[in-house]
Design a protein around this motif. Sequence first.
Motif, PDB file in Angstrom:
ATOM      1  N   SER A 106       0.834  -1.216   0.000  1.00  0.00           N
ATOM      2  CA  SER A 106       0.000   0.000   0.000  1.00  0.00           C
ATOM      3  C   SER A 106       0.864   1.259   0.000  1.00  0.00           C
ATOM      4  O   SER A 106       0.382   2.347  -0.303  1.00  0.00           O
ATOM      5  CB  SER A 106      -0.924  -0.002   1.219  1.00  0.00           C
ATOM      6  N   ILE A 125      -7.787  -6.175  -0.562  1.00  0.00           N
ATOM      7  CA  ILE A 125      -6.763  -5.689   0.387  1.00  0.00           C
ATOM      8  C   ILE A 125      -6.411  -6.850   1.315  1.00  0.00           C
ATOM      9  O   ILE A 125      -7.313  -7.419   1.944  1.00  0.00           O
ATOM     10  CB  ILE A 125      -7.283  -4.507   1.236  1.00  0.00           C
ATOM     11  N   LEU A 149      -2.057  -4.521  -1.478  1.00  0.00           N
ATOM     12  CA  LEU A 149      -3.184  -4.268  -2.387  1.00  0.00           C
ATOM     13  C   LEU A 149      -3.051  -5.236  -3.544  1.00  0.00           C
ATOM     14  O   LEU A 149      -1.982  -5.354  -4.147  1.00  0.00           O
ATOM     15  CB  LEU A 149      -3.151  -2.826  -2.906  1.00  0.00           C
TER      16      LEU A 149
END
Length: 155
Positions: A106, A125, A149
Amino acid sequence: MTNNDTRIELVTTVTPEHWDLLLSADPSKKLVQNYLQSGMLFVQSKDGHPIAVMVLQELTSDKLEIKNIAVDPRLENQGIATRLLQDAVHFAKVHHYQQLQIGTGSTSFKQLYLYQKIGFRVTEIKRNFFVKNYVQPIHENGLLLRDMLVLTLAI
Ligand code: ACO
Ligand code: ACO
Protein backbone atom coordinates in the motif's frame (compact mmCIF):
# COMPACT_ATOMS: atom_id res chain seq x y z
CA MET A 1 9.43 -12.68 -25.94
CA THR A 2 11.42 -9.81 -27.44
CA ASN A 3 11.78 -6.31 -26.06
CA ASN A 4 13.63 -3.79 -28.24
CA ASP A 5 17.31 -4.75 -28.52
CA THR A 6 17.24 -6.99 -25.46
CA ARG A 7 16.31 -10.67 -25.02
CA ILE A 8 13.63 -12.06 -22.73
CA GLU A 9 13.97 -15.74 -21.94
CA LEU A 10 12.27 -18.29 -19.76
CA VAL A 11 14.96 -19.38 -17.33
CA THR A 12 15.23 -22.48 -15.11
CA THR A 13 18.58 -21.84 -13.43
CA VAL A 14 18.46 -18.95 -10.94
CA THR A 15 21.79 -17.11 -10.74
CA PRO A 16 22.97 -14.72 -7.97
CA GLU A 17 22.28 -11.78 -10.35
CA HIS A 18 18.69 -13.01 -10.77
CA TRP A 19 18.40 -13.29 -6.98
CA ASP A 20 19.51 -9.67 -6.51
CA LEU A 21 16.66 -8.53 -8.76
CA LEU A 22 14.07 -10.95 -7.32
CA LEU A 23 14.83 -9.88 -3.74
CA SER A 24 14.60 -6.18 -4.65
CA ALA A 25 10.92 -6.80 -5.44
CA ASP A 26 10.28 -9.25 -2.63
CA PRO A 27 12.71 -9.41 0.33
CA SER A 28 11.42 -12.82 1.49
CA LYS A 29 13.75 -15.47 0.03
CA LYS A 30 11.40 -18.14 1.33
CA LEU A 31 8.36 -16.74 -0.48
CA VAL A 32 10.38 -16.21 -3.69
CA GLN A 33 11.68 -19.80 -3.54
CA ASN A 34 8.11 -21.05 -3.10
CA TYR A 35 6.70 -19.31 -6.14
CA LEU A 36 9.75 -20.02 -8.28
CA GLN A 37 8.99 -23.74 -7.86
CA SER A 38 5.67 -23.52 -9.66
CA GLY A 39 6.13 -20.22 -11.50
CA MET A 40 7.88 -19.18 -14.71
CA LEU A 41 10.93 -16.93 -14.40
CA PHE A 42 11.41 -14.60 -17.35
CA VAL A 43 14.71 -12.77 -17.52
CA GLN A 44 15.44 -9.79 -19.73
CA SER A 45 19.12 -9.54 -20.60
CA LYS A 46 21.28 -7.00 -22.32
CA ASP A 47 24.83 -7.77 -23.43
CA GLY A 48 24.59 -11.09 -21.57
CA HIS A 49 23.59 -9.55 -18.23
CA PRO A 50 20.15 -9.69 -16.61
CA ILE A 51 18.52 -6.26 -16.41
CA ALA A 52 15.01 -7.29 -15.36
CA VAL A 53 13.06 -10.28 -14.08
CA MET A 54 9.40 -11.25 -14.00
CA VAL A 55 7.79 -14.31 -12.42
CA LEU A 56 4.40 -15.50 -13.68
CA GLN A 57 2.43 -18.14 -11.80
CA GLU A 58 -0.89 -19.76 -12.64
CA LEU A 59 -3.32 -19.37 -9.74
CA THR A 60 -6.30 -21.10 -11.36
CA SER A 61 -7.01 -22.23 -14.90
CA ASP A 62 -8.32 -18.72 -15.70
CA LYS A 63 -6.11 -16.58 -13.45
CA LEU A 64 -2.42 -15.74 -13.82
CA GLU A 65 -0.41 -13.74 -11.28
CA ILE A 66 2.68 -11.60 -11.73
CA LYS A 67 4.44 -12.67 -8.52
CA ASN A 68 7.60 -10.62 -8.99
CA ILE A 69 8.84 -7.89 -11.32
CA ALA A 70 12.09 -5.99 -10.92
CA VAL A 71 14.37 -3.81 -13.01
CA ASP A 72 18.07 -3.05 -12.47
CA PRO A 73 18.02 0.18 -10.37
CA ARG A 74 20.50 1.79 -12.82
CA LEU A 75 17.92 1.39 -15.61
CA GLU A 76 14.74 2.43 -13.83
CA ASN A 77 12.17 4.83 -15.31
CA GLN A 78 13.06 3.99 -18.90
CA GLY A 79 9.90 1.99 -19.58
CA ILE A 80 11.41 -1.48 -19.07
CA ALA A 81 8.76 -2.61 -16.55
CA THR A 82 5.96 -1.08 -18.63
CA ARG A 83 6.99 -3.24 -21.59
CA LEU A 84 7.42 -6.34 -19.41
CA LEU A 85 3.92 -5.83 -18.00
CA GLN A 86 2.59 -5.49 -21.56
CA ASP A 87 4.36 -8.78 -22.37
CA ALA A 88 2.63 -10.40 -19.37
CA VAL A 89 -0.75 -9.16 -20.65
CA HIS A 90 0.06 -10.62 -24.08
CA PHE A 91 1.14 -13.92 -22.50
CA ALA A 92 -2.12 -14.08 -20.52
CA LYS A 93 -4.17 -13.42 -23.69
CA VAL A 94 -2.35 -16.00 -25.77
CA HIS A 95 -2.76 -18.63 -23.03
CA HIS A 96 -6.48 -17.84 -22.59
CA TYR A 97 -6.41 -16.55 -19.02
CA GLN A 98 -9.37 -14.35 -18.05
CA GLN A 99 -7.57 -12.36 -15.34
CA LEU A 100 -4.07 -11.14 -14.62
CA GLN A 101 -3.33 -10.32 -10.98
CA ILE A 102 -0.53 -8.44 -9.22
CA GLY A 103 -0.02 -7.62 -5.55
CA THR A 104 1.95 -4.71 -4.14
CA GLY A 105 2.45 -2.74 -0.96
CA SER A 106 0.00 0.00 0.00
CA THR A 107 3.07 2.25 0.36
CA SER A 108 4.41 1.40 -3.13
CA PHE A 109 3.36 4.61 -4.87
CA LYS A 110 5.41 4.14 -8.03
CA GLN A 111 4.25 0.54 -8.48
CA LEU A 112 0.62 1.51 -7.90
CA TYR A 113 0.92 4.24 -10.54
CA LEU A 114 2.55 1.87 -12.98
CA TYR A 115 0.05 -0.98 -12.59
CA GLN A 116 -2.97 1.34 -12.83
CA LYS A 117 -1.44 2.99 -15.92
CA ILE A 118 -1.51 -0.46 -17.56
CA GLY A 119 -5.18 -0.84 -16.54
CA PHE A 120 -5.03 -2.90 -13.33
CA ARG A 121 -7.74 -2.13 -10.77
CA VAL A 122 -7.61 -2.69 -7.01
CA THR A 123 -9.70 -5.77 -6.20
CA GLU A 124 -8.61 -6.84 -2.71
CA ILE A 125 -6.76 -5.69 0.39
CA LYS A 126 -4.69 -8.24 2.31
CA ARG A 127 -4.45 -6.52 5.67
CA ASN A 128 -1.20 -7.02 7.59
CA PHE A 129 0.20 -9.29 4.84
CA PHE A 130 3.68 -7.78 5.16
CA VAL A 131 3.60 -7.89 8.97
CA LYS A 132 2.57 -11.57 9.06
CA ASN A 133 4.78 -12.90 6.23
CA TYR A 134 8.02 -10.94 6.58
CA VAL A 135 10.49 -11.27 9.45
CA GLN A 136 11.97 -7.76 9.08
CA PRO A 137 9.74 -4.66 8.99
CA ILE A 138 9.63 -3.05 5.53
CA HIS A 139 9.82 0.74 5.27
CA GLU A 140 9.00 2.43 2.01
CA ASN A 141 8.49 6.09 1.15
CA GLY A 142 8.96 6.88 4.84
CA LEU A 143 6.10 4.59 5.89
CA LEU A 144 5.91 1.17 7.58
CA LEU A 145 4.45 -1.26 5.06
CA ARG A 146 1.62 -3.39 6.44
CA ASP A 147 -1.04 -4.06 3.84
CA MET A 148 -0.96 -5.59 0.38
CA LEU A 149 -3.18 -4.27 -2.39
CA VAL A 150 -4.16 -6.84 -4.98
CA LEU A 151 -4.82 -5.43 -8.43
CA THR A 152 -6.47 -7.29 -11.29
CA LEU A 153 -6.70 -6.76 -15.03
CA ALA A 154 -9.50 -8.38 -17.00
CA ILE A 155 -7.99 -9.97 -20.10
N1 ACO B 1 5.40 7.94 -8.04
C1 ACO B 1 4.68 7.78 -9.17
N2 ACO B 1 5.20 7.46 -10.37
C2 ACO B 1 6.55 7.30 -10.42
C3 ACO B 1 7.38 7.47 -9.31
C4 ACO B 1 6.75 7.81 -8.06
N3 ACO B 1 7.45 7.99 -6.95
N4 ACO B 1 8.68 7.25 -9.70
C5 ACO B 1 8.65 6.95 -11.02
N5 ACO B 1 7.37 6.99 -11.46
C6 ACO B 1 6.86 6.71 -12.80
C7 ACO B 1 7.81 6.97 -13.94
O1 ACO B 1 7.76 8.31 -14.35
C8 ACO B 1 7.23 6.05 -15.01
O2 ACO B 1 6.05 6.60 -15.54
P1 ACO B 1 5.89 6.98 -17.09
O3 ACO B 1 6.29 5.78 -17.87
O4 ACO B 1 4.44 7.30 -17.23
O5 ACO B 1 6.81 8.13 -17.27
C9 ACO B 1 6.80 4.85 -14.20
O6 ACO B 1 6.64 5.30 -12.84
C10 ACO B 1 7.84 3.75 -14.21
O7 ACO B 1 7.64 2.97 -15.36
P2 ACO B 1 8.82 2.08 -15.94
O8 ACO B 1 9.99 2.89 -16.34
O9 ACO B 1 8.21 1.18 -16.97
O10 ACO B 1 9.21 1.20 -14.66
P3 ACO B 1 10.67 0.69 -14.27
O11 ACO B 1 11.34 0.06 -15.44
O12 ACO B 1 11.39 1.75 -13.54
O13 ACO B 1 10.31 -0.49 -13.23
C11 ACO B 1 9.78 -1.22 -11.02
C12 ACO B 1 9.40 -0.29 -12.17
C13 ACO B 1 9.69 -2.68 -11.50
C14 ACO B 1 8.78 -1.02 -9.87
C15 ACO B 1 11.23 -0.87 -10.59
O14 ACO B 1 11.22 0.42 -10.04
C16 ACO B 1 11.82 -1.84 -9.57
O15 ACO B 1 12.41 -2.85 -9.94
N6 ACO B 1 11.65 -1.51 -8.26
C17 ACO B 1 12.21 -2.37 -7.19
C18 ACO B 1 11.49 -3.71 -7.15
C19 ACO B 1 9.97 -3.56 -7.01
O16 ACO B 1 9.45 -2.78 -6.22
N7 ACO B 1 9.22 -4.38 -7.79
C20 ACO B 1 7.75 -4.46 -7.75
C21 ACO B 1 7.30 -5.10 -6.48
S1 ACO B 1 5.62 -5.73 -6.61
C22 ACO B 1 5.82 -7.21 -7.42
O17 ACO B 1 6.90 -7.64 -7.68
C23 ACO B 1 4.58 -7.95 -7.82
N1 ACO C 1 3.79 11.32 -3.87
C1 ACO C 1 4.09 11.09 -2.57
N2 ACO C 1 4.20 12.06 -1.66
C2 ACO C 1 4.02 13.33 -2.09
C3 ACO C 1 3.71 13.65 -3.42
C4 ACO C 1 3.60 12.58 -4.34
N3 ACO C 1 3.30 12.79 -5.63
N4 ACO C 1 3.61 15.00 -3.54
C5 ACO C 1 3.84 15.50 -2.31
N5 ACO C 1 4.09 14.52 -1.44
C6 ACO C 1 4.35 14.61 -0.02
C7 ACO C 1 5.08 15.85 0.46
O1 ACO C 1 6.46 15.68 0.32
C8 ACO C 1 4.64 15.87 1.92
O2 ACO C 1 5.34 14.89 2.64
P1 ACO C 1 6.31 15.23 3.88
O3 ACO C 1 5.54 16.11 4.80
O4 ACO C 1 6.64 13.87 4.48
O5 ACO C 1 7.48 15.91 3.24
C9 ACO C 1 3.20 15.38 1.86
O6 ACO C 1 3.09 14.66 0.62
C10 ACO C 1 2.20 16.51 1.81
O7 ACO C 1 1.95 16.94 3.15
P2 ACO C 1 1.35 18.39 3.49
O8 ACO C 1 2.28 19.48 3.02
O9 ACO C 1 0.96 18.37 4.92
O10 ACO C 1 0.03 18.40 2.57
P3 ACO C 1 -0.61 19.64 1.82
O11 ACO C 1 -0.75 20.79 2.76
O12 ACO C 1 0.11 19.84 0.52
O13 ACO C 1 -2.06 19.11 1.49
C11 ACO C 1 -3.57 17.97 0.10
C12 ACO C 1 -2.29 17.86 0.87
C13 ACO C 1 -4.74 18.27 1.06
C14 ACO C 1 -3.84 16.60 -0.55
C15 ACO C 1 -3.40 19.08 -0.96
O14 ACO C 1 -2.42 18.69 -1.90
C16 ACO C 1 -4.68 19.42 -1.71
O15 ACO C 1 -5.50 20.24 -1.29
N6 ACO C 1 -4.90 18.73 -2.86
C17 ACO C 1 -6.08 18.97 -3.68
C18 ACO C 1 -7.35 18.54 -2.93
C19 ACO C 1 -7.27 17.10 -2.50
O16 ACO C 1 -6.84 16.21 -3.25
N7 ACO C 1 -7.72 16.86 -1.26
C20 ACO C 1 -7.78 15.50 -0.71
C21 ACO C 1 -8.87 14.71 -1.35
S1 ACO C 1 -9.40 13.33 -0.33
C22 ACO C 1 -10.39 14.07 0.80
O17 ACO C 1 -10.69 15.21 0.72
C23 ACO C 1 -10.95 13.23 1.95
